[in-house]
Scaffold this active site. Structure first.
Site, PDB file in Angstrom:
ATOM      1  N   HIS A  48      64.682  43.690  36.044  1.00 50.20           N
ATOM      2  CA  HIS A  48      64.707  42.698  37.109  1.00 50.20           C
ATOM      3  C   HIS A  48      66.132  42.656  37.672  1.00 50.20           C
ATOM      4  CE1 HIS A  48      60.818  41.044  35.877  1.00 50.20           C
ATOM      5  NE2 HIS A  48      60.862  40.229  36.922  1.00 50.20           N
ATOM      6  N   HIS A  99      54.248  45.486  39.095  1.00 51.09           N
ATOM      7  CA  HIS A  99      55.028  44.286  38.749  1.00 51.09           C
ATOM      8  C   HIS A  99      54.117  43.068  38.796  1.00 51.09           C
ATOM      9  CE1 HIS A  99      59.245  42.428  38.708  1.00 51.09           C
ATOM     10  NE2 HIS A  99      58.406  41.405  38.597  1.00 51.09           N
ATOM     11  N   ASP A 147      51.790  35.891  32.143  1.00 48.50           N
ATOM     12  CA  ASP A 147      51.843  34.429  32.097  1.00 48.50           C
ATOM     13  C   ASP A 147      51.973  33.807  33.481  1.00 48.50           C
ATOM     14  OD1 ASP A 147      54.275  35.836  31.810  1.00 48.50           O
ATOM     15  OD2 ASP A 147      55.359  34.038  31.274  1.00 48.50           O
ATOM     16  N   GLY A 151      63.965  36.838  33.548  1.00 55.01           N
ATOM     17  CA  GLY A 151      64.630  35.542  33.434  1.00 55.01           C
ATOM     18  C   GLY A 151      65.760  35.401  34.438  1.00 55.01           C
ATOM     19  N   ASP A 168      53.756  40.019  41.406  1.00 56.31           N
ATOM     20  CA  ASP A 168      54.659  39.230  40.590  1.00 56.31           C
ATOM     21  C   ASP A 168      53.891  38.194  39.773  1.00 56.31           C
ATOM     22  OD1 ASP A 168      57.065  38.595  39.448  1.00 56.31           O
ATOM     23  OD2 ASP A 168      57.829  37.448  41.137  1.00 56.31           O
ATOM     24  N   GLU A 170      66.937  40.311  42.817  1.00 54.24           N
ATOM     25  CA  GLU A 170      65.974  39.316  43.278  1.00 54.24           C
ATOM     26  C   GLU A 170      66.704  38.072  43.755  1.00 54.24           C
ATOM     27  OE1 GLU A 170      62.067  36.824  41.657  1.00 54.24           O
ATOM     28  OE2 GLU A 170      63.424  37.767  40.225  1.00 54.24           O
ATOM     29  N   HIS A 214      53.179  39.614  36.121  1.00 55.33           N
ATOM     30  CA  HIS A 214      53.465  38.919  34.867  1.00 55.33           C
ATOM     31  C   HIS A 214      52.187  38.292  34.304  1.00 55.33           C
ATOM     32  CE1 HIS A 214      57.933  39.001  34.894  1.00 55.33           C
ATOM     33  NE2 HIS A 214      57.759  39.144  36.198  1.00 55.33           N
TER      34      HIS A 214
END
Length: 365
Positions: A210, A22, A26, A183, A302, A213, A24
């Site tokens: 996701h 996991h 960006d 998101g 993350d 969370e 990202h």
């Protein structure tokens, strides 16, 4: 006659093989790269000093709110809107992970977020894959081996999940290994995207969601029972279904028991979970309870930029908080490798030839 395992030290921890599920794209840029790309594109940043910018991302993400945490991405997304920038960021991602001892990583991103300057979704995927390939080559030249699998995300609020699911199927022979929805969780339950999950299942494609969370147990319930997810992106709120009595014994609710008994992997991200309000400190993070109760826990980063973290620092934080040794860290790493979205023979080869020998050597000192 057995001997005690060597202590877990930062230097030894950096060297051991790690598996990351996991992360990202960006959310993992180098601050200096953000500064350079922003200058080339005329994008205003809070500061142009790389060290100060890195601190700004971390401090801005320390809000305790998932929504505010996600706002920091406005700057990274703004500088990733052309092929050269995307390829550079992907290559540097592979290099940085390899330098951190990661031997297998699944890096995710939402192609729909990189089309502001005319790139279509297929071009975005092809460009990122080329960047990863270049980064893997550079890492190999530096004596480090890493494999990157890509997860394509659909943003909950944009309602393009079916389109992105089709993109996953179209590119899965090119390094794309799965699908995710990301998101804001609140207001966007995973069951809204059932057609996308049906398409993926029909094509025998992998996906994670996701869930658990920010929103809690209902999102986990939906992700598993309505959407059929293979893994839980974060899933940290499954701890809300565990009661620890005065006698210290844990009593699992029906959902927690199902997640544990079905061996559904939890993509836990300790530092990030603190930033979005899942716990007040690493020592209070549910990771300790979930690992003790033998959930299939995995350690993840993350967003390395926003959390100023690495796989090494995340593992070190858990060692400091819970006293984990090499056997524990090996278990978490094998958990992750067994849960990856590549073929079982490929997973087994990495476990037997890289991970197990790596942790055995670390324990021997």
């Amino acid at each position: 006659m057995s001997t005690a395992a060597a202590p877990v030290t930062p230097a030894a921890l950096l060297r051991v093989p790690k598996v990351l599920l996991h992360d990202h794209l960006d959310g993992g840029l180098r601050p200096a790269t953000v500064v350079e790309l922003a200058a080339a594109r005329g994008h205003a940043l809070p500061t142009t000093d790389p060290d100060a910018l890195g601190a700004w991302f971390r401090e801005s993400a320390d809000s305790g709110s998932l929504e505010r945490y996600l706002e920091t991405f406005a700057h990274t997304l703004a500088v990733m809107q052309d092929e050269a920038a995307l390829a550079r960021v992907a290559a540097e991602c592979a290099e940085d992970l390899a330098a951190d001892g990661v031997v297998y990583a699944e890096v995710r991103y939402a192609p729909e977020l990189f089309t502001e300057r005319g790139l279509d979704l297929d071009a975005v995927v092809a460009t990122v894959q080329a960047g990863f390939a270049e980064g893997v080559r550079r890492a190999a030249a530096a004596g480090r081996s890493i494999r990157i699998g890509t997860l394509l995300c659909a943003m909950r609020q944009n309602d393009r999940a079916l389109e992105v699911a089709e993109l996953v199927v179209r590119h899965r022979g090119e390094g794309v290994v799965g699908f995710d929805i990301a998101g804001p969780e609140a207001g966007y339950p995973p069951s809204r995207y059932l057609p996308a999950f049906a398409l993926l299942r029909g094509a025998n494609a992998h996906y994670t969601i996701h869930a658990g969370e920010a929103f809690g147990l209902p999102s986990i319930q939906e992700a598993i029972q309505h959407c059929g997810t293979e893994r839980l992106g974060h899933g940290v709120r499954i701890a809300d279904d565990i009661e620890v009595g005065a006698d210290g014994r844990a009593r699992l609710g029906t959902l927690a028991a199902y997640v544990r008994d079905r061996r559904i992997p939890l993509e836990l991200c300790p530092s990030s979970n603190l930033q979005t309000g899942a716990a007040a400190s690493i020592a209070e993070h549910p990771f300790g309870l979930l690992a003790e109760q033998r959930f299939r826990v995995t350690v993840n980063t993350d967003n390395r930029l926003m959390s100023a973290c690495s796989m090494t620092s995340e593992m070190q934080a858990l060692v400091d908080a819970f006293g984990y040794g090499w056997d524990d860290l090996r278990r978490f790493t094998v958990n992750a490798m067994e849960s990856a979205f590549i073929g079982w023979d490929e997973r087994l080869e990495l476990i037997e030839k890289v991970i197990e020998p790596g942790y055995a050597a670390a324990a021997a000192g």
